[in-house]
Design a protein around this motif. Structure first.
Motif, PDB file in Angstrom:
ATOM      1  N   HIS A  23      12.130  16.266 -56.374  1.00 45.68           N
ATOM      2  CA  HIS A  23      11.574  16.922 -57.560  1.00 45.68           C
ATOM      3  C   HIS A  23      12.212  16.429 -58.862  1.00 45.68           C
ATOM      4  CE1 HIS A  23       9.302  19.833 -59.761  1.00 45.68           C
ATOM      5  NE2 HIS A  23      10.403  20.284 -60.346  1.00 45.68           N
ATOM      6  N   GLN A  24      13.438  15.987 -58.777  1.00 43.90           N
ATOM      7  CA  GLN A  24      14.148  15.606 -59.997  1.00 43.90           C
ATOM      8  C   GLN A  24      13.773  14.211 -60.503  1.00 43.90           C
ATOM      9  OE1 GLN A  24      17.981  17.288 -58.115  1.00 43.90           O
ATOM     10  NE2 GLN A  24      18.380  17.412 -60.288  1.00 43.90           N
ATOM     11  N   VAL A  25      13.110  13.433 -59.640  1.00 41.86           N
ATOM     12  CA  VAL A  25      12.796  12.064 -60.061  1.00 41.86           C
ATOM     13  C   VAL A  25      11.328  11.645 -59.898  1.00 41.86           C
ATOM     14  CG1 VAL A  25      15.117  11.106 -59.733  1.00 41.86           C
ATOM     15  CG2 VAL A  25      13.547  11.132 -57.791  1.00 41.86           C
ATOM     16  N   TRP A 141      15.105  19.391 -47.496  1.00 44.55           N
ATOM     17  CA  TRP A 141      14.851  20.510 -48.440  1.00 44.55           C
ATOM     18  C   TRP A 141      15.875  20.497 -49.560  1.00 44.55           C
ATOM     19  CZ3 TRP A 141      17.740  25.031 -49.628  1.00 44.55           C
ATOM     20  CH2 TRP A 141      17.044  26.084 -50.221  1.00 44.55           C
ATOM     21  N   HIS A 142      15.375  20.296 -50.770  1.00 45.53           N
ATOM     22  CA  HIS A 142      16.260  20.341 -51.941  1.00 45.53           C
ATOM     23  C   HIS A 142      15.637  21.339 -52.926  1.00 45.53           C
ATOM     24  CE1 HIS A 142      19.464  17.859 -54.204  1.00 45.53           C
ATOM     25  NE2 HIS A 142      19.180  18.885 -54.991  1.00 45.53           N
ATOM     26  N   TRP A 143      15.442  22.568 -52.433  1.00 46.76           N
ATOM     27  CA  TRP A 143      15.072  23.740 -53.233  1.00 46.76           C
ATOM     28  C   TRP A 143      13.589  23.872 -53.599  1.00 46.76           C
ATOM     29  CZ3 TRP A 143      19.447  22.690 -57.334  1.00 46.76           C
ATOM     30  CH2 TRP A 143      20.704  22.793 -56.705  1.00 46.76           C
ATOM     31  N   LEU A 185      19.287  20.843 -45.348  1.00 45.03           N
ATOM     32  CA  LEU A 185      19.247  21.701 -46.535  1.00 45.03           C
ATOM     33  C   LEU A 185      20.263  21.225 -47.564  1.00 45.03           C
ATOM     34  CD1 LEU A 185      19.429  25.219 -44.788  1.00 45.03           C
ATOM     35  CD2 LEU A 185      17.358  23.968 -45.399  1.00 45.03           C
ATOM     36  N   ASN A 186      19.866  21.288 -48.825  1.00 46.08           N
ATOM     37  CA  ASN A 186      20.820  21.018 -49.895  1.00 46.08           C
ATOM     38  C   ASN A 186      21.346  22.333 -50.476  1.00 46.08           C
ATOM     39  OD1 ASN A 186      22.055  19.143 -51.984  1.00 46.08           O
ATOM     40  ND2 ASN A 186      20.935  20.569 -53.296  1.00 46.08           N
ATOM     41  N   GLU A 187      22.648  22.491 -50.488  1.00 51.26           N
ATOM     42  CA  GLU A 187      23.327  23.601 -51.166  1.00 51.26           C
ATOM     43  C   GLU A 187      22.652  24.958 -51.012  1.00 51.26           C
ATOM     44  OE1 GLU A 187      24.024  22.534 -55.225  1.00 51.26           O
ATOM     45  OE2 GLU A 187      25.354  20.888 -54.714  1.00 51.26           O
ATOM     46  N   PRO A 188      22.608  25.476 -49.788  1.00 51.17           N
ATOM     47  CA  PRO A 188      22.008  26.808 -49.620  1.00 51.17           C
ATOM     48  C   PRO A 188      22.720  27.893 -50.415  1.00 51.17           C
ATOM     49  CG  PRO A 188      22.917  25.966 -47.535  1.00 51.17           C
ATOM     50  CD  PRO A 188      22.982  24.845 -48.515  1.00 51.17           C
ATOM     51  N   GLY A 310      29.471  21.254 -70.330  1.00 49.19           N
ATOM     52  CA  GLY A 310      30.590  22.171 -70.546  1.00 49.19           C
ATOM     53  C   GLY A 310      31.349  22.455 -69.261  1.00 49.19           C
ATOM     54  N   TRP A 311      31.073  21.702 -68.199  1.00 49.14           N
ATOM     55  CA  TRP A 311      31.771  21.925 -66.923  1.00 49.14           C
ATOM     56  C   TRP A 311      33.141  21.253 -66.995  1.00 49.14           C
ATOM     57  CZ3 TRP A 311      27.425  20.189 -62.946  1.00 49.14           C
ATOM     58  CH2 TRP A 311      26.336  21.045 -63.088  1.00 49.14           C
ATOM     59  N   TYR A 312      34.168  22.044 -66.688  1.00 49.50           N
ATOM     60  CA  TYR A 312      35.530  21.516 -66.651  1.00 49.50           C
ATOM     61  C   TYR A 312      35.628  20.440 -65.559  1.00 49.50           C
ATOM     62  CZ  TYR A 312      40.397  21.273 -65.251  1.00 49.50           C
ATOM     63  OH  TYR A 312      41.628  20.817 -64.887  1.00 49.50           O
ATOM     64  N   THR A 336      28.101  13.798 -50.221  1.00 51.32           N
ATOM     65  CA  THR A 336      26.658  13.622 -50.401  1.00 51.32           C
ATOM     66  C   THR A 336      26.235  13.711 -51.869  1.00 51.32           C
ATOM     67  OG1 THR A 336      26.626  15.881 -49.506  1.00 51.32           O
ATOM     68  CG2 THR A 336      25.751  14.152 -48.123  1.00 51.32           C
ATOM     69  N   GLU A 337      27.111  14.290 -52.716  1.00 54.67           N
ATOM     70  CA  GLU A 337      26.882  14.290 -54.167  1.00 54.67           C
ATOM     71  C   GLU A 337      28.214  14.397 -54.882  1.00 54.67           C
ATOM     72  OE1 GLU A 337      24.261  17.166 -56.027  1.00 54.67           O
ATOM     73  OE2 GLU A 337      22.859  16.972 -54.351  1.00 54.67           O
ATOM     74  N   ASN A 338      28.296  13.753 -56.037  1.00 52.51           N
ATOM     75  CA  ASN A 338      29.492  13.816 -56.860  1.00 52.51           C
ATOM     76  C   ASN A 338      29.164  13.103 -58.155  1.00 52.51           C
ATOM     77  OD1 ASN A 338      32.158  11.916 -57.536  1.00 52.51           O
ATOM     78  ND2 ASN A 338      32.639  14.013 -57.026  1.00 52.51           N
ATOM     79  N   HIS A 374      26.964   8.822 -55.172  1.00 51.61           N
ATOM     80  CA  HIS A 374      27.118   9.311 -56.539  1.00 51.61           C
ATOM     81  C   HIS A 374      25.850  10.032 -56.987  1.00 51.61           C
ATOM     82  CE1 HIS A 374      29.226   9.433 -60.342  1.00 51.61           C
ATOM     83  NE2 HIS A 374      28.032   9.291 -60.911  1.00 51.61           N
ATOM     84  N   TRP A 375      26.051  11.189 -57.616  1.00 56.23           N
ATOM     85  CA  TRP A 375      24.937  11.881 -58.267  1.00 56.23           C
ATOM     86  C   TRP A 375      24.992  11.534 -59.738  1.00 56.23           C
ATOM     87  CZ3 TRP A 375      20.833  14.492 -56.354  1.00 56.23           C
ATOM     88  CH2 TRP A 375      19.984  15.041 -57.317  1.00 56.23           C
ATOM     89  N   SER A 376      24.057  10.761 -60.198  1.00 59.95           N
ATOM     90  CA  SER A 376      22.894  10.317 -59.471  1.00 59.95           C
ATOM     91  C   SER A 376      22.720   8.834 -59.731  1.00 59.95           C
ATOM     92  CB  SER A 376      21.702  11.124 -59.978  1.00 59.95           C
ATOM     93  OG  SER A 376      20.515  10.716 -59.352  1.00 59.95           O
ATOM     94  N   PHE A 381      15.747  15.062 -63.852  1.00 58.80           N
ATOM     95  CA  PHE A 381      15.422  16.407 -64.337  1.00 58.80           C
ATOM     96  C   PHE A 381      16.435  17.410 -63.797  1.00 58.80           C
ATOM     97  CE2 PHE A 381      12.972  20.410 -63.858  1.00 58.80           C
ATOM     98  CZ  PHE A 381      12.692  20.613 -65.198  1.00 58.80           C
ATOM     99  N   GLU A 382      17.242  17.973 -64.703  1.00 58.65           N
ATOM    100  CA  GLU A 382      18.345  18.829 -64.274  1.00 58.65           C
ATOM    101  C   GLU A 382      17.917  20.310 -64.277  1.00 58.65           C
ATOM    102  OE1 GLU A 382      21.082  18.305 -62.743  1.00 58.65           O
ATOM    103  OE2 GLU A 382      21.954  20.286 -63.003  1.00 58.65           O
ATOM    104  N   TRP A 383      16.975  20.646 -63.393  1.00 57.22           N
ATOM    105  CA  TRP A 383      16.590  22.041 -63.128  1.00 57.22           C
ATOM    106  C   TRP A 383      16.414  22.847 -64.409  1.00 57.22           C
ATOM    107  CZ3 TRP A 383      14.700  21.532 -58.586  1.00 57.22           C
ATOM    108  CH2 TRP A 383      15.290  20.660 -57.676  1.00 57.22           C
ATOM    109  N   LYS A 384      17.120  23.983 -64.540  1.00 59.56           N
ATOM    110  CA  LYS A 384      16.791  24.848 -65.689  1.00 59.56           C
ATOM    111  C   LYS A 384      17.279  24.278 -67.024  1.00 59.56           C
ATOM    112  CE  LYS A 384      20.528  27.916 -66.519  1.00 59.56           C
ATOM    113  NZ  LYS A 384      21.177  29.145 -66.614  1.00 59.56           N
TER     114      LYS A 384
HETATM  115  C1  BGC Z   1      22.334  19.610 -57.026  1.00 62.87           C
HETATM  116  C2  BGC Z   1      21.561  18.618 -57.851  1.00 62.87           C
HETATM  117  C3  BGC Z   1      21.945  18.759 -59.313  1.00 62.87           C
HETATM  118  C4  BGC Z   1      23.423  18.505 -59.448  1.00 62.87           C
HETATM  119  C5  BGC Z   1      23.954  18.586 -60.861  1.00 62.87           C
HETATM  120  C6  BGC Z   1      23.783  19.736 -57.400  1.00 62.87           C
HETATM  121  O1  BGC Z   1      24.213  21.046 -57.272  1.00 62.87           O
HETATM  122  O2  BGC Z   1      22.157  19.371 -55.655  1.00 62.87           O
HETATM  123  O3  BGC Z   1      20.205  18.808 -57.632  1.00 62.87           O
HETATM  124  O4  BGC Z   1      21.206  17.935 -60.145  1.00 62.87           O
HETATM  125  O5  BGC Z   1      24.124  19.466 -58.698  1.00 62.87           O
HETATM  126  O6  BGC Z   1      23.830  19.872 -61.347  1.00 62.87           O
END
Ligand code: BGC
Length: 421
Positions: A23-25, A141-143, A185-188, A310-312, A336-338, A374-376, A381-384
């Motif tokens: 969904h993000q890409v 599934w990524h939400w 599943l991603n990050e339930p 603003g994330w430390y 799987t993400e960082n 690496h994310w990403s 598209f960063e969700w909200k």
């Molecule tokens: C999510 C990604 C999101 C990233 C950065 C992760 O929690 O799986 O979809 O873009 O964090 O917020």
């Protein structure tokens, strides 16, 4: 698998990858999230100042953040059609693996009706990855979900699990011939909390009871999905991508801080993984946060350095997490993400460098770490928050869709090459 370089800790067959989510890409999706975007865009733009003006990046982002269009995924970054170009860029960065999502709402747009053309699209997508020597890590599934499924109550209802499991069976029948690694599943924890507890995400509920139900249903549906996938192909490696925080006491000798830290660690990091521990072949870790807690769960972090959201930032906080996950589960680990939102590319190289040191250290302590994603790979598209946070190794200009490799990514590519030689 564990064969190592004489002078380095990374195993020879270590996976270096980029991570994405459909969904993000992709662009052009119709699911419960895209529907919500259109309903919420105006309000999110109007409340942007009130919610975000404290950010150090506010002056730079404000025009975008106050524009409703920012909150609509729309054409995405056209990855749906530009994926060969994007995979070529991944190759240019010396990556040898790629994590991607498949979009349930494309494959089953109406209940029980499969779209063969979309299934074929993902088959071609996987074939293209193989052709380019990028090991595909398929994320189911990524939400995002088809609207018909969430209209039935989504994962809020036990009886709805069967729809997701039927989809997983379809994936098992059609898409895994050329797949070895699969994430159900991603990050339930993140999905259940934001969707059902804090109410920030669709379906915007604020109910502890509902949250518990959804979280529980996701543990059960993962277990069933695991069985389905392993029955179809026993050699698969199946796991989840878990969002783990490096949760620490603000005052290490304070009893209350320690109690709240221990509780948060268990609840946020380990509860879900403990429920599925016999149903996973690896532990997937998504790491972004080190958080310092005082008693009663209050979070007080150092004020710098922070990223655009603003994330430390404490990249080395990934080290204790790898160690703890390994001690608890004794299963191979993939990061799987960082990553970080860093439009000016000021911190990304430092972040990755620190992370590599932490990974080497964990491997030297005996952790069976097998890959880093690496994310990403690309801004997305960063969700909200929409489009202004830029997480990509590769910058994307959404007007022209032009991709530009960031300086940190060039450095990362050269480093991967060194580590592999
Ligand atoms: C999510 C990604 C999101 C990233 C950065 C992760 O929690 O799986 O979809 O873009 O964090 O917020």
């Amino acid at each position: 698998m564990n064969e190592q370089h004489p002078d380095r800790n990374f195993p020879k067959h270590f996976f270096w990858g980029g991570s994405t989510a459909s969904h993000q890409v992709e662009g052009g999706n119709y699911n419960q999230w895209s529907k919500w975007e259109l309903e919420q865009a105006k309000e999110l733009a109007q409340t942007a100042h009130q919610r975000l003006h404290w950010l150090p990046s506010w002056d730079r982002i404000k025009d975008q953040a106050e524009e409703p269009e920012n909150y609509v995924s729309g054409k995405g970054i056209e990855h749906y059609k530009r994926y060969p170009e994007d995979f070529a860029l991944a190759q240019e960065l010396n990556l040898n693996a790629f994590r991607f999502g498949i979009e349930w709402s494309r494959i089953e747009p109406e209940e029980g009706k499969w779209d063969e053309a979309e299934i074929e699209h993902y088959r071609r997508y996987i074939a293209e990855l193989r052709k380019r020597k990028l090991e595909p890590f398929l994320n189911i599934w990524h939400w995002t979900m088809p609207v018909w499924f969430t209209e039935k109550g989504g994962f809020g209802k036990k009886e709805n699990r069967k729809y997701f499991e039927r989809f997983v069976q379809k994936v098992a029948d059609e898409l895994i011939d050329d797949i070895t690694y699969i994430i159900t599943l991603n990050e339930p924890n993140v999905y259940s909390s934001f969707g059902y507890l804090t109410g920030e995400w669709p379906p915007q509920e604020k109910s502890l009871f509902k949250f518990c139900k959804v979280y529980w249903n996701l543990t059960r549906t993962h277990r069933e999905s695991y069985r389905i996938l392993k029955a179809a192909k026993p050699s698969l490696y199946v796991g989840v991508a878990a969002q783990l925080g490096n949760i620490q006491s603000k005052r290490p000798h304070n009893v209350l801080d320690n109690v709240s830290t221990k509780w948060m660690r268990y609840f946020w990091n380990w509860w879900f993984l403990a429920r599925i521990k016999r149903y996973q072949d690896f532990v997937g870790i998504n790491y972004y946060f080190t958080d310092y807690y005082t008693g009663f769960g209050k979070r007080i972090n150092p004020s710098v350095p922070v990223n655009d959201l603003g994330w430390y930032m404490e990249p080395e906080g990934i080290y204790p997490l790898m160690l703890r996950a390994w001690t608890r589960f004794k299963k191979p680990i993939f990061i799987t993400e960082n990553g970080l939102a860093d439009a000016s590319d000021e911190h990304r190289r430092w972040w990755i460098e620190e992370t590599i040191v932490a990974m080497e250290r964990a491997i030297s302590e005996g952790v069976d770490l097998r890959g880093y994603f690496h994310w990403s790979l690309l801004d997305n598209f960063e969700w909200k928050y929409g489009w202004w946070p830029e997480f990509g190794l590769i910058h994307v200009d959404r007007k022209t869709m032009k991709r530009t490799i960031r300086p940190s990514a060039k450095w990362f590519a050269a480093t991967i090459k060194k580590l592999q030689s």
